[in-house]
Design an enzyme around this catalytic site. Structure first.
Site, PDB file in Angstrom:
ATOM      1  N   ASP A  10       0.860  -1.186   0.000  1.00 19.09           N
ATOM      2  CA  ASP A  10       0.000   0.000   0.000  1.00 19.09           C
ATOM      3  C   ASP A  10       0.897   1.237   0.000  1.00 19.09           C
ATOM      4  O   ASP A  10       1.655   1.462   0.946  1.00 19.09           O
ATOM      5  CB  ASP A  10      -0.902  -0.020   1.239  1.00 19.09           C
ATOM      6  CG  ASP A  10      -2.015   1.005   1.174  1.00 19.09           C
ATOM      7  OD1 ASP A  10      -2.088   1.763   0.184  1.00 19.09           O
ATOM      8  OD2 ASP A  10      -2.820   1.048   2.126  1.00 19.09           O
ATOM      9  N   ASP A 104      -2.923   2.566  -5.920  1.00 25.70           N
ATOM     10  CA  ASP A 104      -1.905   2.621  -4.874  1.00 25.70           C
ATOM     11  C   ASP A 104      -1.798   1.377  -4.004  1.00 25.70           C
ATOM     12  O   ASP A 104      -1.058   1.386  -3.008  1.00 25.70           O
ATOM     13  CB  ASP A 104      -2.139   3.841  -3.975  1.00 25.70           C
ATOM     14  CG  ASP A 104      -3.517   3.825  -3.308  1.00 25.70           C
ATOM     15  OD1 ASP A 104      -4.351   2.985  -3.676  1.00 25.70           O
ATOM     16  OD2 ASP A 104      -3.750   4.662  -2.419  1.00 25.70           O
ATOM     17  N   GLU A 105      -2.473   0.301  -4.342  1.00 22.62           N
ATOM     18  CA  GLU A 105      -2.328  -0.904  -3.528  1.00 22.62           C
ATOM     19  C   GLU A 105      -2.612  -2.149  -4.358  1.00 22.62           C
ATOM     20  O   GLU A 105      -3.344  -2.120  -5.346  1.00 22.62           O
ATOM     21  CB  GLU A 105      -3.241  -0.865  -2.296  1.00 22.62           C
ATOM     22  CG  GLU A 105      -4.719  -0.820  -2.597  1.00 22.62           C
ATOM     23  CD  GLU A 105      -5.576  -0.903  -1.334  1.00 22.62           C
ATOM     24  OE1 GLU A 105      -5.226  -1.696  -0.433  1.00 22.62           O
ATOM     25  OE2 GLU A 105      -6.575  -0.183  -1.263  1.00 22.62           O
TER      26      GLU A 105
END
Length: 358
Positions: A10, A104-105
């Site tokens: 993350d 983003d993850e």
């Protein structure tokens, strides 16, 4: 039970961190990535802004009240997508089993690593190091035997942290967790569990499976398993986004003429969520539910996809003109969505499409 090695990575305050990286004057300052305006919501907040209580999805006006000195930066999703692609290139050095959740993850199944590193922890450390060295950004990672625990672990030592939950740790780790940390336990389920005296996973472990199934139906089985750290879901690499939407149900039914403010807010929320994917939505959808529970949808596919929250809002508002019901009709729900997603490099105009009543 299948034994896997799962890493959840993350990126830390991703959008805000990219802005601070690319603009040195923003470093160390409370940065809020959002359009200004009464209907705007926060896309991301730097850790400096989070100290004042600013969070993603918060109304921008509230963020400004909490942190008057915040620097507001309009989001640049094209730039964030480019950075996200670079991050995923790093992931793919270690495994082809990568399941992106957003820009983003992602989950990585490193049970069989293509990089030759001998442990999931070593892989997570290598990924974080390359992100820092190559991209000048930080990421937090969680390592665990399954997706559920890996995601909890990645949040355990944020920002810029690494936490490992080994199979032998699960029995001791789980009981102290608040039930709100379990996937699917939102405010409603949390309140229903509280009625049973359940606040922690230890409390939940004390309830028999039959009671959970009677109370929560099929989700009762899921709760029973999660409380024991069981999650058999595989990492699924091919899950392209097809649609994103936001909707709201009114406390009191309202006429069509009163929907504009809500449509604006929902369009902003949908646009922010769409910015977290690597794909682009072509079709704008307006969803309505009347006071007598009749569902209607109207949709439009412009020649070029919407390129801003304002454009999405304009199209969604215009779809109200295609609702032929009389002015006496009242509505209990409205939703705004982006559908028909495609990869950014897939070009070509699309024909207009106007949806009919469902």
């Amino acid at each position: 039970m299948i034994t896997r090695k799962i890493v959840h990575v993350d990126m830390d305050a991703f959008y805000a961190s990219v802005e601070q990286r690319d603009e040195p004057s923003l470093r160390g300052k409370p940065v809020v990535v959002a359009w200004r305006g009464a209907r705007s919501v926060v896309c991301a907040a730097s850790y400096e802004a989070r100290r004042f209580g600013v969070r993603s999805a918060m109304p921008a006006v509230r963020a400004e009240r909490l942190c008057p000195q915040a620097v507001f930066v309009p989001p640049d999703f094209a730039r964030y997508r480019a950075v996200s692609r670079a991050v995923r290139e790093i992931f793919l050095k270690h495994t082809e089993l990568m399941e992106p959740l957003s820009l983003d993850e992602a989950y990585l199944d490193v049970t069989e690593s293509r990089s030759g590193l001998d442990s999931a922890t070593a892989i997570a450390e290598a990924i974080r190091a390359e992100i820092r060295e190559r991209l000048a950004l930080t990421a937090s990672a969680g390592v665990a035997p399954n997706k559920f625990l890996a995601k909890i672990a990645s949040d355990w030592r944020k920002p810029d942290g690494l936490f490992v939950i080994r199979p032998r740790d699960i029995e001791a780790f789980m009981p102290a967790l608040p039930v709100a940390r379990l996937p699917g336990v939102g405010k409603v389920t949390q309140a229903r569990l509280a009625e049973l005296g359940v606040e922690t996973v230890a409390d939940l472990q004390g309830l028999p499976l039959l009671q959970l199934e009677q109370r929560f139906g099929r989700y009762g089985q899921r709760l029973f398993e999660l409380a024991r750290g069981i999650d058999e879901r595989p990492v699924q690499p091919d899950r392209p986004t097809q649609s994103i939407s936001a909707e709201d149900t009114f406390a009191t039914d309202v006429p069509l003429s009163a929907l504009a403010p809500t449509i604006t807010r929902l369009a902003e929320k949908t646009w922010t969520a769409a910015g977290k994917t690597a794909r682009t939505g072509r079709t704008v959808v307006l969803k309505l539910k009347t006071s007598d529970f009749r569902n209607l949808t109207r949709s439009y596919t412009p020649n070029t996809p919407p390129d801003s929250a304002a454009e999405l809002t304009r199209i969604a508002q215009s779809l109200c003109e295609r609702v032929a019901l009389g002015p006496e009709t009242r509505y209990r729900l409205v939703g705004v969505g982006l559908h028909n997603f495609h990869e950014p490099d897939e070009a070509g105009p699309q024909a207009s499409l106007f949806g009919q009543d469902d």
